[in-house]
Each structure stands twice: as C-alpha cells, then as structure tokens.
Write a protein that holds these residues in place. Structure first.
Motif, PDB file in Angstrom:
ATOM      1  N   LEU A 184       0.904  -1.195  -0.190  1.00  0.00           N
ATOM      2  CA  LEU A 184       0.229   0.083   0.034  1.00  0.00           C
ATOM      3  C   LEU A 184       0.796   1.144   0.133  1.00  0.00           C
ATOM      4  N   VAL A 185       0.333   2.327  -0.683  1.00  0.00           N
ATOM      5  CA  VAL A 185       0.924   3.594  -0.561  1.00  0.00           C
ATOM      6  C   VAL A 185      -0.067   4.729  -0.281  1.00  0.00           C
ATOM      7  N   ALA A 186      -0.070   5.599   0.573  1.00  0.00           N
ATOM      8  CA  ALA A 186      -1.032   6.589   0.906  1.00  0.00           C
ATOM      9  C   ALA A 186      -0.500   7.995   1.103  1.00  0.00           C
ATOM     10  N   ASP A 187      -1.342   8.915   1.090  1.00  0.00           N
ATOM     11  CA  ASP A 187      -0.811  10.273   1.395  1.00  0.00           C
ATOM     12  C   ASP A 187      -2.217  11.169   1.820  1.00  0.00           C
ATOM     13  N   VAL A 188      -2.220  11.665   2.900  1.00  0.00           N
ATOM     14  CA  VAL A 188      -3.421  12.416   3.538  1.00  0.00           C
ATOM     15  C   VAL A 188      -2.804  13.698   3.727  1.00  0.00           C
ATOM     16  N   GLY A 189      -3.590  14.935   3.183  1.00  0.00           N
ATOM     17  CA  GLY A 189      -3.088  16.248   3.382  1.00  0.00           C
ATOM     18  C   GLY A 189      -3.999  17.324   3.057  1.00  0.00           C
ATOM     19  N   LEU A 190      -3.757  18.294   3.841  1.00  0.00           N
ATOM     20  CA  LEU A 190      -4.792  19.618   3.950  1.00  0.00           C
ATOM     21  C   LEU A 190      -3.994  20.483   2.862  1.00  0.00           C
ATOM     22  N   ILE A 191      -4.701  20.884   1.670  1.00  0.00           N
ATOM     23  CA  ILE A 191      -4.144  21.499   0.771  1.00  0.00           C
ATOM     24  C   ILE A 191      -4.821  22.834   0.485  1.00  0.00           C
TER      25      ILE A 191
END
Length: 396
Positions: free
Chosen positions: A332-339
């Motif tokens: 798995l790869v993941a990215d969680v962000g406030l943009i």
C-alpha cells in the motif's frame, strides 16, 4: 494506779504559756528584720532584691477577655495545621483531575460524517473513477472534503485498510491533545530503550540505548523524518496502544486502530480515507486542539520529507500549500493532506492505494488523482459573455 487528768484541763493550763512564747518569738523576729533593713547598704544587690520584691508585691493586671479568645483561635489553627500535615503524610491527597469542559483544551466531539458535506461533486467523482479504471491491478480508496465549497467526493473511502505511515497523524494529534491537557510537556525527556528499535526510516534507531530525547524532538522525527523508532517511543509515553485506541474512539474513529508497534510491514494498523480526512478537517477547524497546538501540528505536517514530492505534492502547482503525511509499505501507498490553493480554495484529500507488492504505478495514481482535484478547484469561475436579455412587457 496513775490518775490521768482530763484533756480539757491540760489544754487550759498549757495554752497561755504557748501563746506567750509564740508572741515573744514573733516580736523578736520583727526586731531582727528591722535591724537588718537599717544596716543593709544601698548596693546593686540590694536594689535587685528590692526590685524583685516590688515585682512580686505588685498586683497582677487583668487581661481582657478578647486576648484569651485570640490566643484560643491561634491555638486551634495551629492544631488543625499540624493535624493536616500528619494526614497528608499518612495518606496524600489525590491530584486534581482536569475537568472535561476545561478551557485549556477543546472538548472532543464525535467524528461522524460532517453534515456540512452533504453535497457530492458527482462530475469530479466520475473523473476519478475513470482514472482508477486505467489501473486495474490497483484499488483506489479516496475521500475528498472541500472546506470552501462544502462538497465532498468519496471513492471507496469508508473501507478499513492498512494505514501504514498515515497512522502517525492521529498519534500526533493525541500527543498534542495531552499537551493541551497538561498531562505531559514538550521538553519532557524520553529514554530510548532497546525494545523500541524499529527498522525503516529515521536515524533514532542508530543512537545508543539509554539516550534521551525530548517529546518535541521525538514528534518532529516521527512526522518530518517518518522515524518509526520515535513513533514507538511516543506510543509508550502516551500509554500504549490500547490507551491510544480508546482516545481515537472518543473522537469517533471507528476504524483507526493501532495493533502493533512499528514498523508495521504487514499492515495490521488500520484506518480509512474518510476517517483520516475528517480528522484533518477537524484539526483545521480547531475542534480537537488549542490554536497553539494546532499551529505546531500543521507546521510539522508541512515539513514532511519522506515521499514529499511523489504523491499528493506531485500533482500540485509549486506554490500550493500542503500539510500532509505519507505512508508506504509493500502492499500500500497513501498520502493524506490539507491543501490550500493560492488565494482560492482549501480542501482535504486522503488517497490510499492497495497495490501488488512494490508496484510503482500506485504512486502515479495518487499523483494524477491529486492533479485532477486541483484542476477542478483551480478553475476560475465561468462568467456568461452573452448580453443580458431585456424583459419585454406586452402592451395591452
């Protein structure tokens, strides 16, 4: 036979003699004392004797009643103080607990699906689904919350999947929530133990066992350098996995769970894109942390180094602001962000892709998803160029 006189007759015959003898002795004693007073010179010793005699002969002054009352009150206060000290030694008083509604930290509210995000951008969702269909070997799980337009997009966003490094986001928020509650301090030093050594990113594992790191240093390494050993150090200080999971449940996180220390190559620690997106939305709104703690958390997330330009950031324009945390394991790869787009809109995007072991196309899928979302919200508002039509009122 000897005849005894009655006692009454003996007393009558002897009493006058005894009385006269006592009177003579008393008179003689008085004469001797008078002679001694006349003959005694006025010396320092005499003056001292006279002053002592005067002190003894002086009548005692009467003490007012209120003086006795004040003395009694002082005595009672002293006795109560001594008794309290003894009791505190025998049985110490419990430390005061922080009230649930304390102003030092915001009251946690349950993280249900936000009511303000009822509207779904179906056109944008269709574009993302079409993109995911181009990678049949991958499974895209995505949740988008636009904080400006109050619309959302969900592509299998509620599924419980491995969290990988994104599990460090709720750990970081839990840490600063306890700092808000004054349950620990940023300058508190934590001892590095052998059981905390973890493979993967970060250099803390190379330090000698017994080294000490502050809470702030550990949190910075956990987020900025993706240090797994620093994460284990903080998990222990925060009370362990069970206590953290209980804290997550108090926020309303049903899926987010820590099941093992890092490195979690097997993907046992789980979450969902919807929960992680909601968590960052709550962080931005300020309902989880104080304003000071919120700024510190966002500053750390804004300095993420690991995979920074490979996923969400890879699909954004250079001047776009992003505070995020990535995750990367074999499956798995993941990215969680406030943009935050320059002068335009702000949104939270959580993109997680389940992949065959080590498939690099999963990173590409997250990049392209991020680019599609940015292009959607960076578009200027379309203004009609047609001239206004005049409303003609029919004549009678």
């Amino acid at each position: 036979m000897v005849r005894r006189l009655p006692a009454s007759k003996i007393n009558r015959s002897l009493w006058p003699k005894l009385l006269r003898r006592r009177q003579r002795k008393h008179a003689q004693r008085i004469r001797i004392q008078r002679n001694q007073r006349i003959a005694l010179p006025i010396t320092g010793q005499a003056m001292l004797m006279r002053s002592k005699k005067l002190q003894i002969e002086q009548p005692a002054t009467l003490v007012p009643v209120y003086v006795y009352l004040v003395r009694l009150l002082i005595g009672l206060l002293g006795a109560s103080t001594i008794a309290g000290t003894i009791l505190s030694i025998v049985q110490p008083l419990p430390r005061p607990l922080l009230a649930k509604n304390s102003t030092s930290a915001p009251t946690a509210q349950k993280l249900t699906s936000p009511a303000v995000f009822k509207k779904e951008n179906t056109e944008l969702k269709q574009k993302l689904q079409q993109l995911a269909a181009q990678y049949p070997q991958l499974k895209l799980h995505l949740s988008l919350l636009n904080l400006t337009s109050k619309e959302m997009v969900d592509v299998q966003g509620t599924s419980e999947i491995p969290a990988a490094g994104t599990i460090k986001i709720p750990i970081l928020i839990a840490l600063f929530q306890q700092i808000d509650r004054q349950q620990l301090q940023l300058n508190e030093k934590l001892m590095f133990e052998k059981s905390m050594i973890a493979a993967g990113n970060g250099d803390m594992a190379m330090q000698p066992v017994g080294s000490k790191f502050t809470v702030l240093d550990s949190a910075t390494k956990m987020i900025v350098d993706n240090d797994n050993t620093a994460t284990n150090l903080l998990i222990k200080r925060l009370g362990g996995q069970d206590k953290l999971n209980t804290q997550f449940r108090s926020w309303g996180l049903a899926n987010t769970t820590i099941k093992s220390l890092l490195p979690d190559f097997a993907g046992t620690n789980v979450s969902s894109p919807r929960e992680l997106a909601n968590l960052l939305q709550r962080l931005d709104q300020g309902s989880l942390l104080s304003s000071t703690a919120r700024r510190q958390v966002l500053a750390m997330l804004g300095k993420t180094k690991t995979n920074r330009n490979l996923m969400l950031s890879g699909g954004l324009e250079p001047k776009t602001k992003i505070a995020h945390k990535t995750g990367d394991i074999a499956g798995l790869v993941a990215d969680v962000g406030l943009i935050e787009l320059p002068g335009q809109q702000k949104y939270v995007l959580a993109a997680m892709v389940i992949r065959p072991s080590g498939d690099d196309q999963a990173v590409e899928l997250i990049q392209k998803s991020s680019k599609i979302v940015q292009q959607e919200y960076a578009k200027p508002a379309i203004k009609s160029t047609a001239p206004p039509q005049l409303k003609v009122t029919p004549q009678p």
